[in-house]
Write a protein that holds these residues in place. Sequence first.
Motif, PDB file in Angstrom:
ATOM      1  N   ALA A  59     -11.201  14.929  12.366  1.00  0.00           N
ATOM      2  CA  ALA A  59      -9.939  14.664  11.664  1.00  0.00           C
ATOM      3  C   ALA A  59      -8.831  15.615  12.104  1.00  0.00           C
ATOM      4  CB  ALA A  59     -10.150  14.782  10.153  1.00  0.00           C
ATOM      5  N   ILE A  60      -9.182  16.638  12.879  1.00  0.00           N
ATOM      6  CA  ILE A  60      -8.185  17.655  13.242  1.00  0.00           C
ATOM      7  C   ILE A  60      -7.308  17.148  14.380  1.00  0.00           C
ATOM      8  CG2 ILE A  60      -7.866  19.962  14.195  1.00  0.00           C
ATOM      9  CD1 ILE A  60     -10.433  20.777  12.734  1.00  0.00           C
ATOM     10  N   GLY A  61      -6.020  17.037  14.096  1.00  0.00           N
ATOM     11  CA  GLY A  61      -5.050  16.654  15.122  1.00  0.00           C
ATOM     12  C   GLY A  61      -5.184  15.216  15.599  1.00  0.00           C
ATOM     13  N   THR A  62      -5.927  14.399  14.884  1.00  0.00           N
ATOM     14  CA  THR A  62      -6.185  13.033  15.343  1.00  0.00           C
ATOM     15  C   THR A  62      -5.459  11.971  14.524  1.00  0.00           C
ATOM     16  OG1 THR A  62      -8.084  12.857  13.864  1.00  0.00           O
ATOM     17  CG2 THR A  62      -8.525  13.625  16.114  1.00  0.00           C
ATOM     18  N   GLY A  64      -7.311  18.761   8.151  1.00  0.00           N
ATOM     19  CA  GLY A  64      -7.529  17.700   9.138  1.00  0.00           C
ATOM     20  C   GLY A  64      -6.542  16.581   8.888  1.00  0.00           C
ATOM     21  N   SER A  65      -5.441  16.590   9.669  1.00  0.00           N
ATOM     22  CA  SER A  65      -4.425  15.538   9.592  1.00  0.00           C
ATOM     23  C   SER A  65      -3.814  15.372   8.203  1.00  0.00           C
ATOM     24  CB  SER A  65      -4.984  14.204  10.105  1.00  0.00           C
ATOM     25  OG  SER A  65      -5.315  14.314  11.482  1.00  0.00           O
ATOM     26  N   VAL A  66      -3.633  16.490   7.480  1.00  0.00           N
ATOM     27  CA  VAL A  66      -2.878  16.404   6.221  1.00  0.00           C
ATOM     28  C   VAL A  66      -1.395  16.278   6.573  1.00  0.00           C
ATOM     29  CG1 VAL A  66      -2.242  17.571   4.077  1.00  0.00           C
ATOM     30  CG2 VAL A  66      -4.577  17.793   4.973  1.00  0.00           C
ATOM     31  N   VAL A 107      -3.281  23.251   7.009  1.00  0.00           N
ATOM     32  CA  VAL A 107      -2.473  22.271   7.727  1.00  0.00           C
ATOM     33  C   VAL A 107      -2.125  22.804   9.106  1.00  0.00           C
ATOM     34  CG1 VAL A 107      -0.343  20.925   7.641  1.00  0.00           C
ATOM     35  CG2 VAL A 107      -1.472  21.590   5.502  1.00  0.00           C
ATOM     36  N   GLY A 108      -2.383  22.003  10.139  1.00  0.00           N
ATOM     37  CA  GLY A 108      -2.013  22.388  11.494  1.00  0.00           C
ATOM     38  C   GLY A 108      -0.635  21.843  11.842  1.00  0.00           C
ATOM     39  N   GLY A 109      -0.632  20.705  12.533  1.00  0.00           N
ATOM     40  CA  GLY A 109       0.606  20.137  13.060  1.00  0.00           C
ATOM     41  C   GLY A 109       1.761  20.084  12.075  1.00  0.00           C
ATOM     42  N   ALA A 110       1.487  19.617  10.855  1.00  0.00           N
ATOM     43  CA  ALA A 110       2.577  19.439   9.889  1.00  0.00           C
ATOM     44  C   ALA A 110       3.075  20.759   9.310  1.00  0.00           C
ATOM     45  CB  ALA A 110       2.138  18.496   8.769  1.00  0.00           C
ATOM     46  N   TRP A 139      -0.570  27.719  12.624  1.00  0.00           N
ATOM     47  CA  TRP A 139       0.314  27.341  13.738  1.00  0.00           C
ATOM     48  C   TRP A 139      -0.446  27.245  15.058  1.00  0.00           C
ATOM     49  CZ3 TRP A 139       5.729  30.226  13.237  1.00  0.00           C
ATOM     50  CH2 TRP A 139       6.377  29.731  12.097  1.00  0.00           C
ATOM     51  N   LYS A 140      -1.687  27.709  15.086  1.00  0.00           N
ATOM     52  CA  LYS A 140      -2.485  27.675  16.326  1.00  0.00           C
ATOM     53  C   LYS A 140      -1.690  28.353  17.451  1.00  0.00           C
ATOM     54  CE  LYS A 140      -4.803  23.660  14.505  1.00  0.00           C
ATOM     55  NZ  LYS A 140      -5.502  22.403  14.743  1.00  0.00           N
ATOM     56  N   MET A 141      -1.800  27.857  18.680  1.00  0.00           N
ATOM     57  CA  MET A 141      -1.092  28.504  19.793  1.00  0.00           C
ATOM     58  C   MET A 141       0.265  27.841  19.984  1.00  0.00           C
ATOM     59  SD  MET A 141      -2.661  29.522  23.524  1.00  0.00           S
ATOM     60  CE  MET A 141      -2.343  27.980  24.352  1.00  0.00           C
ATOM     61  N   GLY A 172     -13.721  31.079  12.035  1.00  0.00           N
ATOM     62  CA  GLY A 172     -14.642  29.958  12.232  1.00  0.00           C
ATOM     63  C   GLY A 172     -13.970  28.620  12.365  1.00  0.00           C
ATOM     64  N   HIS A 173     -12.676  28.622  12.730  1.00  0.00           N
ATOM     65  CA  HIS A 173     -12.028  27.326  12.990  1.00  0.00           C
ATOM     66  C   HIS A 173     -12.806  26.614  14.103  1.00  0.00           C
ATOM     67  CE1 HIS A 173      -9.120  24.326  14.179  1.00  0.00           C
ATOM     68  NE2 HIS A 173      -8.511  24.527  13.021  1.00  0.00           N
ATOM     69  N   SER A 174     -12.886  25.295  14.017  1.00  0.00           N
ATOM     70  CA  SER A 174     -13.694  24.563  15.011  1.00  0.00           C
ATOM     71  C   SER A 174     -13.177  24.778  16.429  1.00  0.00           C
ATOM     72  CB  SER A 174     -13.736  23.077  14.674  1.00  0.00           C
ATOM     73  OG  SER A 174     -12.438  22.538  14.690  1.00  0.00           O
ATOM     74  N   TYR A 181     -12.721  23.014   4.314  1.00  0.00           N
ATOM     75  CA  TYR A 181     -13.520  21.918   4.875  1.00  0.00           C
ATOM     76  C   TYR A 181     -12.647  21.167   5.868  1.00  0.00           C
ATOM     77  CZ  TYR A 181     -15.615  17.369   5.505  1.00  0.00           C
ATOM     78  OH  TYR A 181     -16.103  16.217   6.086  1.00  0.00           O
ATOM     79  N   GLU A 182     -13.030  21.231   7.139  1.00  0.00           N
ATOM     80  CA  GLU A 182     -12.235  20.597   8.190  1.00  0.00           C
ATOM     81  C   GLU A 182     -13.125  19.763   9.099  1.00  0.00           C
ATOM     82  OE1 GLU A 182      -8.276  22.721   8.837  1.00  0.00           O
ATOM     83  OE2 GLU A 182      -9.722  23.573  10.223  1.00  0.00           O
ATOM     84  N   PRO A 183     -13.270  18.467   8.797  1.00  0.00           N
ATOM     85  CA  PRO A 183     -14.047  17.616   9.705  1.00  0.00           C
ATOM     86  C   PRO A 183     -13.416  17.666  11.095  1.00  0.00           C
ATOM     87  CG  PRO A 183     -13.010  16.318   7.932  1.00  0.00           C
ATOM     88  CD  PRO A 183     -12.632  17.727   7.705  1.00  0.00           C
TER      89      PRO A 183
HETATM   90  P1  PGA Z   1      -4.064  19.297  11.829  1.00  0.00           P
HETATM   91  O1  PGA Z   1      -4.930  20.644  11.993  1.00  0.00           O
HETATM   92  O2  PGA Z   1      -3.395  19.389  10.473  1.00  0.00           O
HETATM   93  O3  PGA Z   1      -3.074  19.352  12.954  1.00  0.00           O
HETATM   94  O4  PGA Z   1      -5.011  18.170  11.910  1.00  0.00           O
HETATM   95  C1  PGA Z   1      -5.651  21.163  10.925  1.00  0.00           C
HETATM   96  C2  PGA Z   1      -6.340  22.447  11.311  1.00  0.00           C
HETATM   97  O5  PGA Z   1      -6.880  22.532  12.412  1.00  0.00           O
HETATM   98  O6  PGA Z   1      -6.370  23.406  10.526  1.00  0.00           O
END
Ligand code: PGA
Length: 248
Positions: free
Chosen positions: A166-169, A207-209, A228-231, A10-12, A91-93, A161-163
């Motif tokens: 690809a994160i949040g993009t 990354g954007s799953v 999964v972040g946003g979703a 969920w991040k912040m 170690g999240h980016s 593995y999180e390029p």
């Molecule tokens: P995202 O984030 O699904 O919003 O791209 C993934 C993550 O940072 O773990």
Amino acid sequence: MRRKMAAGNWKMNGSTAALSELTALGEAHSDPKCELLICPPATLITAARNTAAKQIAIGGQDCHEAPSGAHTGDISADMLVDAGASYVILGHSERREDHDEDDSDVRHKARAALDAGLKVVICLGESLEERESNNTLDIIGGQFAGSIPDQVTGENLVVAYEPIWAIGTGKVPTLDQIGEVHDFIRARLERRFGAGVGRSARILYGGSVKPDNAAAIFAVSNVDGALVGGASLIAADFSAIINALDKA
Ligand code: PGA
């Protein structure tokens, strides 16, 4: 066989009102084939543990490498356990970038987390520049060697593995690119830790799953699930991803 995993970061994001998403998730997946993990902000860990159905594990998003002490604003691994967490993302980016964490910081944190009895989700990933200059496997290999401590087991280690690009993009690597990195990480796991640990540790893609790309990603070799972040913030979206994983 490895049990697949759907992990939400969920991040912040999220206040107590967001706990209703957890309730909805538990109701939609009372007996999932895959393991479910939600990592809310630290302020919500205890409430999330008390609210979530027992088939949903709760995790932190970071921890300090020391068990306690004069580290204003930080949270130790023991505190995460005390709050109700059984996992921690390390170690999240976004931590590596926002807080200048390097591989050795991540490894020390992971050691502290394992000592406290937490399972770890250790994130690796290349930048766009590294991808475009064909350095992806070198970068992942270096992060793998530096970020993962020696004392992991097949049960307490999850690699994500999180390029970074690809994160949040909304951008996702090709399925071949995902497969190449996941196969590489699997080979490194087996070489470093032996076949037992190497074959049982799970490797997640992140990354954007989204609901519409999840099934294709889950069909790639050595993809054992998703971070999964946003979703993951909306139960209906995360639920569609869980359904895709349960069918994979
Ligand atoms: P995202 O984030 O699904 O919003 O791209 C993934 C993550 O940072 O773990």
